[in-house]
Design an enzyme around this catalytic site. Sequence first.
Site, PDB file in Angstrom:
ATOM      1  N   GLU A 139      -8.868   8.384 -25.106  1.00 20.04           N
ATOM      2  CA  GLU A 139      -9.770   8.339 -24.043  1.00 20.04           C
ATOM      3  C   GLU A 139      -9.503   7.096 -23.055  1.00 20.04           C
ATOM      4  O   GLU A 139      -8.660   6.195 -23.634  1.00 20.04           O
ATOM      5  CB  GLU A 139     -11.235   7.724 -24.818  1.00 20.04           C
ATOM      6  CG  GLU A 139     -11.733   8.990 -25.535  1.00 20.04           C
ATOM      7  CD  GLU A 139     -12.660   8.121 -26.751  1.00 20.04           C
ATOM      8  OE1 GLU A 139     -13.073   7.178 -26.728  1.00 20.04           O
ATOM      9  OE2 GLU A 139     -12.666   8.976 -27.943  1.00 20.04           O
ATOM     10  N   LYS A 141      -9.915   3.620 -21.801  1.00 20.90           N
ATOM     11  CA  LYS A 141     -10.496   2.095 -22.139  1.00 20.90           C
ATOM     12  C   LYS A 141     -10.970   1.490 -20.998  1.00 20.90           C
ATOM     13  O   LYS A 141     -10.564   1.072 -20.227  1.00 20.90           O
ATOM     14  CB  LYS A 141      -9.400   1.335 -22.826  1.00 20.90           C
ATOM     15  CG  LYS A 141     -10.096   0.170 -23.393  1.00 20.90           C
ATOM     16  CD  LYS A 141      -9.227  -0.829 -24.108  1.00 20.90           C
ATOM     17  CE  LYS A 141      -9.757  -1.886 -24.754  1.00 20.90           C
ATOM     18  NZ  LYS A 141     -10.597  -2.602 -23.973  1.00 20.90           N
ATOM     19  N   ASP A 143     -13.035  -0.977 -18.573  1.00 24.45           N
ATOM     20  CA  ASP A 143     -13.181  -2.359 -18.636  1.00 24.45           C
ATOM     21  C   ASP A 143     -14.455  -2.584 -17.969  1.00 24.45           C
ATOM     22  O   ASP A 143     -14.761  -2.980 -16.908  1.00 24.45           O
ATOM     23  CB  ASP A 143     -12.030  -2.767 -17.540  1.00 24.45           C
ATOM     24  CG  ASP A 143     -11.711  -4.129 -17.783  1.00 24.45           C
ATOM     25  OD1 ASP A 143     -12.056  -4.767 -18.737  1.00 24.45           O
ATOM     26  OD2 ASP A 143     -10.898  -4.694 -17.010  1.00 24.45           O
ATOM     27  N   TYR A 250     -18.753   6.744 -25.589  1.00 27.94           N
ATOM     28  CA  TYR A 250     -17.629   7.124 -26.146  1.00 27.94           C
ATOM     29  C   TYR A 250     -17.722   7.097 -27.811  1.00 27.94           C
ATOM     30  O   TYR A 250     -16.638   7.155 -28.472  1.00 27.94           O
ATOM     31  CB  TYR A 250     -16.573   6.070 -25.569  1.00 27.94           C
ATOM     32  CG  TYR A 250     -16.705   4.583 -25.934  1.00 27.94           C
ATOM     33  CD1 TYR A 250     -16.921   4.131 -26.914  1.00 27.94           C
ATOM     34  CD2 TYR A 250     -16.744   3.734 -24.630  1.00 27.94           C
ATOM     35  CE1 TYR A 250     -17.345   2.633 -27.201  1.00 27.94           C
ATOM     36  CE2 TYR A 250     -17.005   2.339 -24.954  1.00 27.94           C
ATOM     37  CZ  TYR A 250     -17.291   1.772 -25.733  1.00 27.94           C
ATOM     38  OH  TYR A 250     -17.356   0.448 -26.134  1.00 27.94           O
ATOM     39  N   LYS A 339      -3.148  -1.047 -24.290  1.00 22.44           N
ATOM     40  CA  LYS A 339      -3.465  -1.642 -22.996  1.00 22.44           C
ATOM     41  C   LYS A 339      -2.215  -1.867 -22.012  1.00 22.44           C
ATOM     42  O   LYS A 339      -1.135  -1.828 -22.404  1.00 22.44           O
ATOM     43  CB  LYS A 339      -3.546  -3.085 -23.547  1.00 22.44           C
ATOM     44  CG  LYS A 339      -4.921  -3.437 -24.444  1.00 22.44           C
ATOM     45  CD  LYS A 339      -6.183  -4.036 -23.858  1.00 22.44           C
ATOM     46  CE  LYS A 339      -6.066  -5.548 -23.508  1.00 22.44           C
ATOM     47  NZ  LYS A 339      -7.325  -6.284 -23.523  1.00 22.44           N
ATOM     48  N   CYS A 433       4.880 -28.513  13.029  1.00 20.23           N
ATOM     49  CA  CYS A 433       5.372 -27.108  12.544  1.00 20.23           C
ATOM     50  C   CYS A 433       6.606 -27.578  11.712  1.00 20.23           C
ATOM     51  O   CYS A 433       7.462 -28.148  11.816  1.00 20.23           O
ATOM     52  CB  CYS A 433       5.853 -26.709  13.873  1.00 20.23           C
ATOM     53  SG  CYS A 433       7.010 -25.148  13.509  1.00 20.23           S
ATOM     54  N   CYS A 436      10.098 -26.779  13.838  1.00 22.27           N
ATOM     55  CA  CYS A 436      10.491 -27.520  14.923  1.00 22.27           C
ATOM     56  C   CYS A 436       9.817 -28.873  14.930  1.00 22.27           C
ATOM     57  O   CYS A 436      10.314 -29.962  15.799  1.00 22.27           O
ATOM     58  CB  CYS A 436      10.165 -27.075  16.398  1.00 22.27           C
ATOM     59  SG  CYS A 436       8.315 -27.032  16.561  1.00 22.27           S
ATOM     60  N   CYS A 451       2.117 -22.768  16.172  1.00 26.49           N
ATOM     61  CA  CYS A 451       2.985 -23.481  16.668  1.00 26.49           C
ATOM     62  C   CYS A 451       3.241 -23.381  18.447  1.00 26.49           C
ATOM     63  O   CYS A 451       3.440 -22.196  18.567  1.00 26.49           O
ATOM     64  CB  CYS A 451       4.453 -23.356  16.145  1.00 26.49           C
ATOM     65  SG  CYS A 451       5.801 -24.369  17.196  1.00 26.49           S
ATOM     66  N   CYS A 456      10.474 -23.522  20.110  1.00 30.92           N
ATOM     67  CA  CYS A 456      10.500 -23.513  18.595  1.00 30.92           C
ATOM     68  C   CYS A 456      11.454 -22.522  18.094  1.00 30.92           C
ATOM     69  O   CYS A 456      11.547 -21.457  18.613  1.00 30.92           O
ATOM     70  CB  CYS A 456       9.089 -23.376  17.966  1.00 30.92           C
ATOM     71  SG  CYS A 456       9.159 -23.056  15.977  1.00 30.92           S
TER      72      CYS A 456
HETATM   73  S1  IVH Z   1     -14.146   2.852 -29.471  1.00 37.07           S
HETATM   74  C1  IVH Z   1     -15.034   1.323 -33.555  1.00 37.07           C
HETATM   75  N1  IVH Z   1     -13.670   3.962 -27.185  1.00 37.07           N
HETATM   76  O1  IVH Z   1     -12.967  -1.644 -25.866  1.00 37.07           O
HETATM   77  C2  IVH Z   1     -14.373   1.778 -32.387  1.00 37.07           C
HETATM   78  N2  IVH Z   1     -13.976   1.418 -27.200  1.00 37.07           N
HETATM   79  O2  IVH Z   1     -11.360  -3.701 -27.194  1.00 37.07           O
HETATM   80  C3  IVH Z   1     -15.282   0.949 -30.998  1.00 37.07           C
HETATM   81  N3  IVH Z   1     -13.772   0.407 -24.883  1.00 37.07           N
HETATM   82  O3  IVH Z   1     -15.530  -2.934 -27.813  1.00 37.07           O
HETATM   83  C4  IVH Z   1     -14.670   1.337 -29.716  1.00 37.07           C
HETATM   84  N4  IVH Z   1     -13.226   2.092 -23.790  1.00 37.07           N
HETATM   85  O4  IVH Z   1     -16.020  -2.340 -25.450  1.00 37.07           O
HETATM   86  C5  IVH Z   1     -14.044   2.566 -27.869  1.00 37.07           C
HETATM   87  N5  IVH Z   1     -13.211   4.834 -24.923  1.00 37.07           N
HETATM   88  C6  IVH Z   1     -13.364   3.695 -25.755  1.00 37.07           C
HETATM   89  C7  IVH Z   1     -13.490   2.508 -25.061  1.00 37.07           C
HETATM   90  C8  IVH Z   1     -13.820   1.199 -25.771  1.00 37.07           C
HETATM   91  C9  IVH Z   1     -13.732   0.731 -23.653  1.00 37.07           C
HETATM   92  C10 IVH Z   1     -14.078  -1.252 -25.306  1.00 37.07           C
HETATM   93  C11 IVH Z   1     -15.500  -1.473 -26.238  1.00 37.07           C
HETATM   94  C12 IVH Z   1     -14.622  -2.077 -27.127  1.00 37.07           C
HETATM   95  C13 IVH Z   1     -13.342  -2.544 -26.795  1.00 37.07           C
HETATM   96  C14 IVH Z   1     -12.353  -3.029 -27.698  1.00 37.07           C
END
Ligand code: IVH
Length: 703
Positions: A139, A141, A143, A250, A339, A433, A436, A451, A456
């Site tokens: 999935e 991740k 932010d 998620y 990451k 400047c 010059c 300038c 120059c």
């Molecule tokens: S699973 C037990 N899935 O990343 C597993 N976390 O660095 C729990 N996060 O605390 C997390 N996307 O805030 C999971 N697809 C995803 C995620 C995800 C973002 C975040 C979440 C977690 C943090 C960990």
Amino acid sequence: MAGADTADPGTARDSAARVRELQARLNHHSALYYAGKPEIPDGDFDSLLNELKTLEEQHPELVHPDSPTQRVGAPPDTAFAPVRHEPPMMSLHNALDIEELRAWHERVLRALAAVEARPSGEEALPTLEAPGVGDFSVELKFDGLAISVRYENGVLVRAATRGDGRTGEDVTHSVRTIADIPIRLRGDAPAVLEVRGEVILRLSTFEALNARQAERGEKAYVNPRNAAAGSLRQKDARVTAERGLSFWCYQLGYAEGAPAFSSHIQTLEWLRSLGLPVNEYSARLPDLAAVEAHVTDFERRRHDFDYEFDGLVVKVDDLATQARLGVDAKAPRWAIAYKFPPEERTTELLGIEVSIGPSGQATPFARLEPVFVGGVTVATATLHNEDQVAAKDVRPGDTVIVRRAGEVIPEVVGPVLSERAPGSEPWSFPRDCPICGEGLQRAEGMSATQCVNYWCPRQIRGRIEHFVGRAAMDIEFLGERNIDRFVGEELLRDVVGLYSLDFERIEQMEGFGQISVNNLRRSIEASKQQPLSRLLFALSIPEIGQVNAQVLAAAFGDVDSILEADEEALAEVEGFGPIIAASVRAWFDDPHNRTLIEGLRSAGLQMEVDEPAGTEAGEALSQTLAGMSVVVSGTLEGFSRDGAKQAILARGGSSPGSVSGRTTALVVGADPGASKLRKAESSGVPVIDEAAFQELLDTGQFP
Ligand code: IVH
């Protein structure tokens, strides 16, 4: 601070001190992070945390229960009522590259082998073969910030932040305003359902929010995550509502009365069927090779989305296997966060310097302790102008946050105030400047500093370079380097000098011979036949790009008429108006320029259009851009905003205000719009600079 981050392993005493320092610093930054006020980028945090982990592994006696390696997050703020999480909301271990992803996979295999071996008492074989892991769920991740949402009999009853993982804060009032999160579930809802996911702010929404902040005279949010955190932790839910937060679900936390599942992806599909937002890019993949290909693909495309994600989460899909693997103090063993390399890092601002452009514009830029960010090493970054430096209040010696996302030019986001040395002074624009030594000036109401010394060296070179350029007089065999040499050896000081060059001396210079000198001579000679419109463009008159030069030539027919025309007459020229008129008038009134014109006249250049007035503009332009759509963003040096557009239209192209899949190219100058750039990247539209734009205008092609 950047230099102090990586210490030698050193002696035991050094390690103990460093561990304590890292623990304290990380705890400090982690508290700020959870308060929605982070001071350092995630990338810095992660590298400090990694250093601490390594040291703690070498010296287990230094691990303290309060160490950031032992805790999931920050303690909750008591301003919002506490909510217990059952089971706890865990964090994830990180893999910072493919090697670390593979290492995680091996750990998983080994742990499974150990579990298998245990009943019979045999020793676990460190084999990478059976028993396998089965499928992976991969999935994005996201932010943003993690929350838990609880439904009873299909109705949302509570939502809480993650807090320290065991106890979070009640943010039900805010979460109810998030349109993505249903108040009532669809279909066959279970008696109790508690789901976890990430609250985020879409990039388009984030930009709109910052535009509103600016209108209200309030400070901009530095990134969508901070803005999302600030928006969720609002006592007044109306404020949250107007921020337009989004949500991705998620993970299933807890359920009563739910169907039995054997796979994580299955639970996600079920959550989706209940009306919860599950991201469409959750994938089930059969093996690690497929996972590696998938994460690499998304890393490449990470900027093609309207929301940010800083990596991917790889989870063992089979729930029974997950249970066998279990969790450690901080995170499950069955998942890993892959990451991406960070796009924001801190580094030291060594100094602020000023560079002088070809037309004398003085631009401040940051000289940085080189830092690897967004895939490249960055040592300088533009600061645009005096007001930008003041607005960011960056000062030499500061630790600053540097950001480079995608192909976008690196940017200094701002200082880390907690690291500022006491007694530092705001930066002030130099008075002279750097090329010059003459005084710099900033005209009233303008953001640019100039300038104004006509002689120059940077400007001399700039004017000559522009004059010989392809779209101007098109004099070949005179590159930047040769111009510099000729100017340096005092063979050349202005464009008139091109027509009385001492070719005998040039022939003696290194790198020149009879043939090259003849070529140069021929090219200079040929330029005398260039039409008046090109000459007018070549003269570097402020506001006079290619199109305006054609208009000017066509409107007056010859140079003398322009010399005589007053501002009113100039302002009446189609598309000109008072600003261009004043600029043209000022240029032709400058004694240097009068002398220049007379010099060029004596040299035999075209001072009038050879056709009757009015035809030249049409004739000079071939329809190089027929059928093309070219969008311009940011400030170009050789064109005004309107001028660039006119140049495109005059060649048969179109120039809409936004990028789409049908756009031929996006031309970017200084300070381009972020949304246009993003759109171009996501639609695969080439992004080109001004030089390539010039080529596109001339030839219908770009490099
Ligand atoms: S699973 C037990 N899935 O990343 C597993 N976390 O660095 C729990 N996060 O605390 C997390 N996307 O805030 C999971 N697809 C995803 C995620 C995800 C973002 C975040 C979440 C977690 C943090 C960990």
